[in-house]
Design a protein around this motif. Sequence first.
Motif, PDB file in Angstrom:
ATOM      1  N   GLY A 125     -13.642 -30.725  59.360  1.00 39.15           N
ATOM      2  CA  GLY A 125     -12.643 -29.773  59.059  1.00 39.15           C
ATOM      3  C   GLY A 125     -11.536 -30.034  58.278  1.00 39.15           C
ATOM      4  O   GLY A 125     -10.700 -29.316  57.618  1.00 39.15           O
ATOM      5  N   GLY A 126     -11.389 -31.672  58.030  1.00 37.75           N
ATOM      6  CA  GLY A 126     -10.408 -31.999  57.256  1.00 37.75           C
ATOM      7  C   GLY A 126      -8.902 -32.144  58.061  1.00 37.75           C
ATOM      8  O   GLY A 126      -8.723 -31.551  59.053  1.00 37.75           O
ATOM      9  N   THR A 127      -7.860 -32.556  57.244  1.00 34.08           N
ATOM     10  CA  THR A 127      -6.680 -32.399  57.817  1.00 34.08           C
ATOM     11  C   THR A 127      -5.957 -31.182  58.223  1.00 34.08           C
ATOM     12  O   THR A 127      -5.271 -31.051  59.206  1.00 34.08           O
ATOM     13  N   PRO A 128      -6.453 -30.091  57.417  1.00 37.69           N
ATOM     14  CA  PRO A 128      -5.869 -28.778  57.657  1.00 37.69           C
ATOM     15  C   PRO A 128      -6.417 -28.503  59.141  1.00 37.69           C
ATOM     16  O   PRO A 128      -5.582 -27.879  59.970  1.00 37.69           O
ATOM     17  N   ALA A 129      -7.357 -28.453  59.321  1.00 37.37           N
ATOM     18  CA  ALA A 129      -8.267 -28.098  60.596  1.00 37.37           C
ATOM     19  C   ALA A 129      -7.578 -29.020  61.801  1.00 37.37           C
ATOM     20  O   ALA A 129      -7.369 -28.625  62.766  1.00 37.37           O
ATOM     21  N   ALA A 130      -7.335 -30.348  61.245  1.00 38.33           N
ATOM     22  CA  ALA A 130      -6.794 -31.274  62.277  1.00 38.33           C
ATOM     23  C   ALA A 130      -5.368 -30.919  62.834  1.00 38.33           C
ATOM     24  O   ALA A 130      -4.954 -30.970  63.949  1.00 38.33           O
ATOM     25  N   ASN A 232      -1.016 -34.601  49.381  1.00 36.36           N
ATOM     26  CA  ASN A 232      -1.373 -34.108  50.877  1.00 36.36           C
ATOM     27  C   ASN A 232      -2.775 -34.428  50.935  1.00 36.36           C
ATOM     28  O   ASN A 232      -3.432 -33.090  50.983  1.00 36.36           O
ATOM     29  N   PRO A 233      -3.592 -35.314  50.947  1.00 34.88           N
ATOM     30  CA  PRO A 233      -4.980 -35.620  51.065  1.00 34.88           C
ATOM     31  C   PRO A 233      -5.729 -34.760  52.049  1.00 34.88           C
ATOM     32  O   PRO A 233      -5.326 -34.640  53.187  1.00 34.88           O
ATOM     33  N   LEU A 234      -6.757 -34.150  51.625  1.00 40.73           N
ATOM     34  CA  LEU A 234      -7.590 -33.495  52.564  1.00 40.73           C
ATOM     35  C   LEU A 234      -8.539 -34.491  53.512  1.00 40.73           C
ATOM     36  O   LEU A 234      -9.184 -34.258  54.417  1.00 40.73           O
ATOM     37  N   ILE A 280     -10.291 -36.409  48.013  1.00 41.75           N
ATOM     38  CA  ILE A 280     -11.633 -36.367  47.642  1.00 41.75           C
ATOM     39  C   ILE A 280     -11.556 -35.191  46.179  1.00 41.75           C
ATOM     40  O   ILE A 280     -12.681 -35.457  45.508  1.00 41.75           O
ATOM     41  N   SER A 281     -10.717 -34.357  46.052  1.00 42.14           N
ATOM     42  CA  SER A 281     -10.622 -33.494  44.824  1.00 42.14           C
ATOM     43  C   SER A 281     -10.438 -34.313  43.539  1.00 42.14           C
ATOM     44  O   SER A 281     -10.743 -33.731  42.555  1.00 42.14           O
ATOM     45  N   THR A 282     -10.149 -35.621  43.637  1.00 42.26           N
ATOM     46  CA  THR A 282     -10.020 -36.137  42.434  1.00 42.26           C
ATOM     47  C   THR A 282     -11.360 -36.566  41.714  1.00 42.26           C
ATOM     48  O   THR A 282     -11.538 -37.098  40.650  1.00 42.26           O
TER      49      THR A 282
END
Length: 291
Positions: A125-130, A232-234, A280-282
């Motif tokens: 879920g990444g940082t948004p879900a955390a 704000n990396p995921l 990861i988007s990079t």
Amino acid sequence: MNKPRLGYLGTGLMGGPMVRNLLKAGYEVTVWNRTASKCDEAVVAGARRATSPAELARHSDAVMACLTNASAVEAVLFGPDGVSGVTGPALFVDFSSMDPEQTRLFGERLRAANGMGWVDAPVSGGTPAATAGALTIMAGGTEADFAMAEPLMAPLAQRVTHMGPSGTGQMTKLVNQVISGCTMAVVAEAVQFAKAKGVDATRLTDALAGGFADSKPFQLLAPRMAAENFENPLGTVAMMLKDLDTVAEVGEGSAALPMTETARALMRTACDQGHAQDDISTIVLTLKGLA
């Protein structure tokens, strides 16, 4: 009834918000991180800071961890001032990702050292879900250990599934990473294709919402890739590559993984270009460069 005291090892991108959600749920939490300053936000939120994993364990009924890799987990458990040298905590819940067999061996080693149970509980879920307390957790361990761990994970997750004995949580996470890692690579390819051909890529998520191309990774990552906004990396490129490397090792000789190998190669190139610790988007920048 008093809530059990919790220890939490690793307060980085994922661990930090997870600790804050445990505090909001009323748990007493003691934290430790190899880089001590990464505990500052948790301490401000109400956590107690420990000077070592052993000290943390002495103040805990259950210990949790979200660490970079198996070596980091081994160090906090079995290294100097490690958790295994302390008698008292009943359970170790590991949110880190690693090889399933390594998890099983660590669990046996810890139980032999001080009697602690073990639940491997990698997350998705990444940082948004955390941050939202809405992670997806796939868990492995005995029925008794999972029954003890399940209520402790409730403030962190929208879904917790017991997959079976020790190691099955980690194996399920690898399946998750095959799907996630390949999807991330495909989303980057699609966004870069759109941009190269003059399509306004910032409109893709609205245009494709609800169709077969839609997915949570697409909705989260495509806008970042389209705008080339990586704040704000995921999650980092290095972390995903680490997991896909584990997939390759576990699947060697028993599973064909051509899509995973392609995604893995893209992420390795991105790391070689200096993006290992970036969002990861990079990976979209790597595809842009290849074009």
